[in-house]
Design an enzyme around this catalytic site. Structure first.
Site, PDB file in Angstrom:
ATOM      1  N   PRO A 135      -9.749  51.176 -29.572  1.00  0.00           N
ATOM      2  CA  PRO A 135     -10.045  52.611 -30.356  1.00  0.00           C
ATOM      3  C   PRO A 135     -10.724  53.656 -29.413  1.00  0.00           C
ATOM      4  O   PRO A 135     -11.909  53.385 -28.895  1.00  0.00           O
ATOM      5  CB  PRO A 135     -10.506  52.332 -31.510  1.00  0.00           C
ATOM      6  CG  PRO A 135     -11.239  51.001 -31.413  1.00  0.00           C
ATOM      7  CD  PRO A 135     -10.681  50.401 -29.773  1.00  0.00           C
ATOM      8  N   GLU A 136     -10.000  54.776 -29.234  1.00  0.00           N
ATOM      9  CA  GLU A 136     -10.642  55.761 -28.606  1.00  0.00           C
ATOM     10  C   GLU A 136     -10.966  56.808 -29.732  1.00  0.00           C
ATOM     11  O   GLU A 136     -10.707  56.634 -30.759  1.00  0.00           O
ATOM     12  CB  GLU A 136      -9.794  56.475 -27.423  1.00  0.00           C
ATOM     13  CG  GLU A 136      -9.622  55.325 -26.513  1.00  0.00           C
ATOM     14  CD  GLU A 136      -8.743  55.821 -25.387  1.00  0.00           C
ATOM     15  OE1 GLU A 136      -9.043  56.803 -24.891  1.00  0.00           O
ATOM     16  OE2 GLU A 136      -7.903  55.101 -24.774  1.00  0.00           O
TER      17      GLU A 136
END
Length: 267
Positions: A2-3
């Site tokens: 996840p960014e």
DNA sequence: CAATGATCCTGTCCGC
DNA sequence: TGCGGACAGGATCATT
């Protein structure tokens, strides 16, 4: 996994699940996943969600008991809602208990993710010093050019440094560098003001586009409702063979991370 | 301070 | 089918 766009997507999902519900507790199934503030009060639960916010890749859940829960998914963390959570999943490292047997499972095969429970007033102590949000006005060409001045490290490594900018990760940095036509290995100090302006513009654009479609689902990223994001369908260089113009892409390693770029389009 | 590399873990994929 | 090695979206710590 996840960014910034994926974290925002998860946060929105968790917020809608927690809205109006009572949090009953937090269980830990793996040493080190849950971190407890020594000054944490005994009456953290039951409580309700006051406010859910995101800072970089950190999710902050402020509870009305004066307690804050910080969730960081790192590489493989996932939050999964279950209306009747029974036996623990193989990679379930922790569980946020809700009323009536409901729960949000924290699934994390690689065990890098963390949930920190702390007295809200100690938040500053538990949060690292992070750079500005890339979608904020503070992140502009001036700021970027300033932090790149005199730096010899590759631009890609600098963009990934959360102390400089909070929320960019490997995928979106590859994508924004392609859009800005800048090679990832360029020293920070070699970036022109014009290129800084382009990178800022494209960073904001790529992040907003990704948020709009629920993030990028590489391997097994899912929203809390188990839906996939769609931005993997719009990637122009990350894990691709050729750029949209048909040029063969290079994949080099910078700072230990694979870095895709087009040797023709990017300078 | 700046830059680089190792490290925390497990799962998956690829080549032999 | 089995094995070894490389690799994975992140952040932190040690070293130079």
């Amino acid at each position: 996994m996840p960014e910034l766009p994926e974290v925002q997507t998860v946060l929105d999902g968790v917020q809608s699940v927690l809205n109006g519900r009572v949090l009953a507790g937090l269980e830990s199934y793996y040493p080190g996943t849950v971190i407890l503030d020594p000054e944490l009060s005994d009456d953290a639960f039951p409580s309700r969600l006051d406010k859910a916010t995101r800072r970089g890749k950190y999710m902050l859940f402020q509870l009305d008991s004066g307690v804050t829960m910080i969730v960081h998914l790192r590489m493989t963390g996932k939050l999964v809602y279950d209306s009747q959570a029974m036996e623990t999943h193989k990679h379930e490292r922790a569980r946020i208990l809700l009323e009536g047997g409901e729960a949000i499972r924290f699934i994390d095969p690689r065990t890098f993710g963390k949930i920190t429970l702390l007295k809200s007033e100690n938040l500053e102590y538990y949060m690292p010093k992070l750079g500005p949000e890339p979608l904020s006005e503070e992140f502009d060409a001036n700021y970027l050019h300033l932090i790149l001045a005199g730096r010899s490290a590759p631009i890609k490594n600098l963009l990934l440094d959360q102390r400089l900018i909070a929320g960019l990760g490997n995928i979106y940095v590859c994508e924004l560098l392609f859009r800005a036509k800048v090679r990832p290995q360029r020293p920070g100090k070699s970036i022109s003001r014009k290129e800084s302006r382009l990178m800022v513009k494209h960073a904001k654009a790529v992040l907003q586009e990704a948020i709009k479609v629920g993030g990028t689902s590489i391997s097994d990223f899912r929203r809390i409702d188990d839906k996939t994001g769609e931005f993997q369908n719009f990637l122009q260089v990350y894990q691709q063979k050729e750029c949209p113009k048909g040029h063969a892409l290079e994949n080099i390693r910078l700072g230990g991370r694979s870095s895709f770029y087009c040797p023709v389009c990017q300078r």
